[in-house]
Design an enzyme around this catalytic site. Structure first.
Site, short mmCIF file in Angstrom:
data_model
loop_
_atom_site.label_atom_id
_atom_site.label_comp_id
_atom_site.label_asym_id
_atom_site.label_seq_id
_atom_site.Cartn_x
_atom_site.Cartn_y
_atom_site.Cartn_z
N LEU A 190 67.40 15.89 71.07
CA LEU A 190 67.88 16.16 72.43
C LEU A 190 67.58 17.61 72.75
O LEU A 190 67.75 18.48 71.89
CB LEU A 190 69.40 15.93 72.52
CG LEU A 190 70.05 16.31 73.84
CD1 LEU A 190 69.73 15.30 74.94
CD2 LEU A 190 71.57 16.42 73.70
N HIS B 99 88.25 26.34 81.84
CA HIS B 99 86.91 26.58 81.27
C HIS B 99 86.88 26.18 79.79
O HIS B 99 85.89 25.61 79.32
CB HIS B 99 86.54 28.06 81.42
CG HIS B 99 86.34 28.49 82.85
ND1 HIS B 99 85.63 27.74 83.77
CD2 HIS B 99 86.78 29.59 83.53
CE1 HIS B 99 85.63 28.37 84.94
NE2 HIS B 99 86.33 29.48 84.82
N ASP C 185 81.36 21.36 87.59
CA ASP C 185 82.25 22.01 88.55
C ASP C 185 83.68 21.49 88.43
O ASP C 185 83.89 20.34 88.05
CB ASP C 185 81.70 21.76 89.97
CG ASP C 185 82.30 22.71 90.99
OD1 ASP C 185 82.98 23.67 90.59
OD2 ASP C 185 82.10 22.47 92.20
#
Ligand code: FPP
Length: 251
Positions: free
Chosen positions: A136, A42, A25
């Site tokens: 991962l 972004h 966020d």
């Protein structure tokens, strides 16, 4: 089993969470504070994501789930939605080869229906190419909402009952959990939200039953390995009881 909030196996290093989930966020506020367009926030958010994927692996995290586009993000202006979809396209096109050679398995959770066909193709390609990787697991929550995910699971169970394939008495938490988007992925041990907001915003609400929540004041584009280490250190200081008693004191 994902919903069994089982403690880490005996002997494993409990100070490092197996599964970290992040609500990334603050991109917009990061940009506004610098007089930049939200799209730039972004874009810098994707750079932070690249850093954090590397850092998570280096720190021994095995599952990293990121909230990249929520079911509720459709209420944003069309231009911003276009920016976010463009970033996802570019992220997969530019980074998939590197993720693959680094041994990262990409998984995607969320609703595919309603997404543009080329996005669905890219998401499928990313999952297919990296299917056998084990270093991962990068779980991308895209067009994801927890209420929608749980409602979808309930709908599938109801259908089985209606078709006479399931006894309603067999519906328990484990059964419902099996119909969530990625039932084989363990519940997050640690959920981090950046930018100082303190809520889950429809993210992994079922899976978060026993997650430790860490809220950090910095905006996502500024998040880095040191910030991840610090959140993990906070996690390591928590005592996880999973509804039971404290390990040492029995109280
Ligand atoms: C929240 O910031 C962030 C999002 C809604 C999207 C997160 C997306 C990225 C980090 C980049 C895209 C990721 C991929 C994988 C392509 P906000 O816009 O709500 O910030 P604000 O609350 O400060 O306005």
């Amino acid at each position: 089993m994902p919903n069994a909030a089982a403690p880490a196996p005996e002997g494993s290093d409990r100070s490092v969470p197996l599964h970290v989930a992040i609500i990334m966020d603050g991109n917009g506020r990061w940009a506004a504070a610098r007089g930049l367009p939200r799209a730039e926030g972004h874009r810098r958010g994707v750079e932070a994501l690249r850093r954090v994927v590397r850092a998570a692996h280096e720190l021994g995290v095995l599952y990293l789930t990121i909230f990249s586009f929520s079911s509720e993000n459709w209420s944003r202006p069309a231009t911003e939605i276009g920016d976010l979809f463009g970033l996802l396209r570019r992220f997969i096109r530019n980074d998939l080869a590197t993720l693959h050679s680094d041994g990262v398995r990409v998984r995607v959770i969320g609703e595919r229906e309603g997404l543009e066909p080329d996005i669905c193709t890219l998401l499928n390609e990313a999952e297919e190419l990296t299917r056998a990787n084990t270093k991962l697991n990068l779980v991308v929550a895209f067009n994801y909402g927890s209420r929608q995910e749980i409602a979808g699971a309930a709908q599938r169970l109801a259908r089985e009952v209606a078709e006479g394939k399931r006894d309603p008495a067999s519906i328990d938490a484990d059964a419902l959990g099996q119909y969530l988007d990625a039932p084989e992925i363990p519940d997050p041990d640690l959920i981090i939200r950046t930018s100082g907001e303190q809520r889950l915003s429809n993210f992994l609400m079922w899976q978060a039953a026993y997650s430790e929540l860490v809220f950090v004041p910095i905006h996502w584009p500024d998040f880095d390995k040191a910030a991840l280490e610090s959140a993990i250190a906070e996690y390591a200081r928590r005592e996880r009881r999973f509804g039971g008693l404290a390990a040492k004191t029995g109280s």
